[in-house]
Design an enzyme around this catalytic site. Sequence first.
Site, mmCIF file in Angstrom:
data_model
loop_
_atom_site.group_PDB
_atom_site.id
_atom_site.type_symbol
_atom_site.label_atom_id
_atom_site.label_comp_id
_atom_site.label_asym_id
_atom_site.label_seq_id
_atom_site.Cartn_x
_atom_site.Cartn_y
_atom_site.Cartn_z
ATOM 1 N N GLU A 1 0.832 -1.209 0.000
ATOM 2 C CA GLU A 1 0.000 0.000 0.000
ATOM 3 C C GLU A 1 0.865 1.256 0.000
ATOM 4 O O GLU A 1 0.406 2.339 0.377
ATOM 5 C CB GLU A 1 -0.919 -0.004 1.226
ATOM 6 C CG GLU A 1 -1.931 -1.139 1.247
ATOM 7 C CD GLU A 1 -3.229 -0.778 0.553
ATOM 8 O OE1 GLU A 1 -3.710 0.352 0.719
ATOM 9 O OE2 GLU A 1 -3.769 -1.637 -0.166
ATOM 10 N N HIS B 1 -5.557 1.801 -1.376
ATOM 11 C CA HIS B 1 -4.652 2.550 -2.240
ATOM 12 C C HIS B 1 -4.501 1.827 -3.575
ATOM 13 O O HIS B 1 -4.259 0.624 -3.612
ATOM 14 C CB HIS B 1 -3.282 2.711 -1.577
ATOM 15 C CG HIS B 1 -3.305 3.630 -0.398
ATOM 16 N ND1 HIS B 1 -3.849 3.261 0.811
ATOM 17 C CD2 HIS B 1 -2.876 4.915 -0.244
ATOM 18 C CE1 HIS B 1 -3.744 4.277 1.664
ATOM 19 N NE2 HIS B 1 -3.165 5.281 1.043
ATOM 20 N N LYS C 1 -11.585 5.712 3.188
ATOM 21 C CA LYS C 1 -10.525 6.431 2.471
ATOM 22 C C LYS C 1 -10.113 5.678 1.218
ATOM 23 O O LYS C 1 -9.865 4.478 1.256
ATOM 24 C CB LYS C 1 -9.299 6.611 3.365
ATOM 25 C CG LYS C 1 -8.123 7.279 2.657
ATOM 26 C CD LYS C 1 -6.874 7.305 3.523
ATOM 27 C CE LYS C 1 -5.689 7.861 2.741
ATOM 28 N NZ LYS C 1 -4.431 7.760 3.515
#
Length: 252
Positions: free
Chosen positions: A87, A144, A171
Site C-alpha cells: 500500500e 490505495h 478512504k
Amino acid sequence: MTGKVTVRQTTFQTGTTKIAVPITGRTTKEIIIQAKNALAHHPDVIEWRIDYYADVLNIDDYLVTYHQLREALGDTVLLTTFRTTGEGGEADLDDAGYTALYKRLIDNQLTDMLDVELHFSEAAISNLIYLAHQHGIKVILSAHEFQGTPPELEITNLLERMQNQNADIAKIAAMPTKFKDVLTMMRATASESEKMAIPIIAISMGGLGKISRITAPLFGSVVSFATVGDASAPGQIAIDDLRKEMKTFETK
C-alpha cells in the site's frame, strides 16, 4: 445524508476538510522533533506512520515514544498508520503480525484513530474495527490504488464496502495517469459523500492529483494530507500553502 465523526475536539464532516501532517521518523528523537515542527503549523491531525519507526514491534520502546508524542500533541488528534509495502509503505507484516500489532495499540489505547488497510481479510478487519470501537478508537478503512484510478462505479463500490464494514471514515487514494482520472475520483466522491452515512477521504495522488488535495472540500473529502518537511506520499503539499489554497473551496 452527510457523515460526521468527532475525535477529541475535532469534527470530521462533509463540506469541511481537516489537515493532517504525517510524521515519519525512524527513532524516538526524530519522531518528537518532526511532531513539534508540525505542531508549529497547527494541523488538525498528526498521522504517525509507524511503518517508518524502527522499534515499532518493541512494546517497551514503543510505549516510551508514544507517551512522549502524546504529551507533545496535547489535544491534537493522533492518527496511527502502519502502511504495508503493498500500500506504498515502508515495511511489511502478514495478517497475523499486522493484527497483533494493531490489537496491542487498541488494547493499550495508544491512539485516537487507526488506519486499517482494506486488503487484509474481512474477518481480520471486522475484528479490529470491533475492538477499536470497544476502546473508543475511530477507524479509517483505506484502499490505495497505485497502478491507476478505478472506474467511477468501482470507487463507489469500494467506499460503500468500507461503510458496510463499520468503518468510521472511508478512504481511497489512487494514482491518475491522465487528468480525466482526477475528475473521475472527484466526481465519484462528490456523489457518494452526499449518500453515505460516514465521511470520506479521497485523494488523487502525484502531481496530476494535487488539485484534489486543494479542492477537497468541494467533493466531500474530509481530510487532506500536507507536509512539514518530507512527504509521505506522492503529491503532498506544504501545509501553509495547502491551507491558503483550500480556504477558497470550503463550503461550510
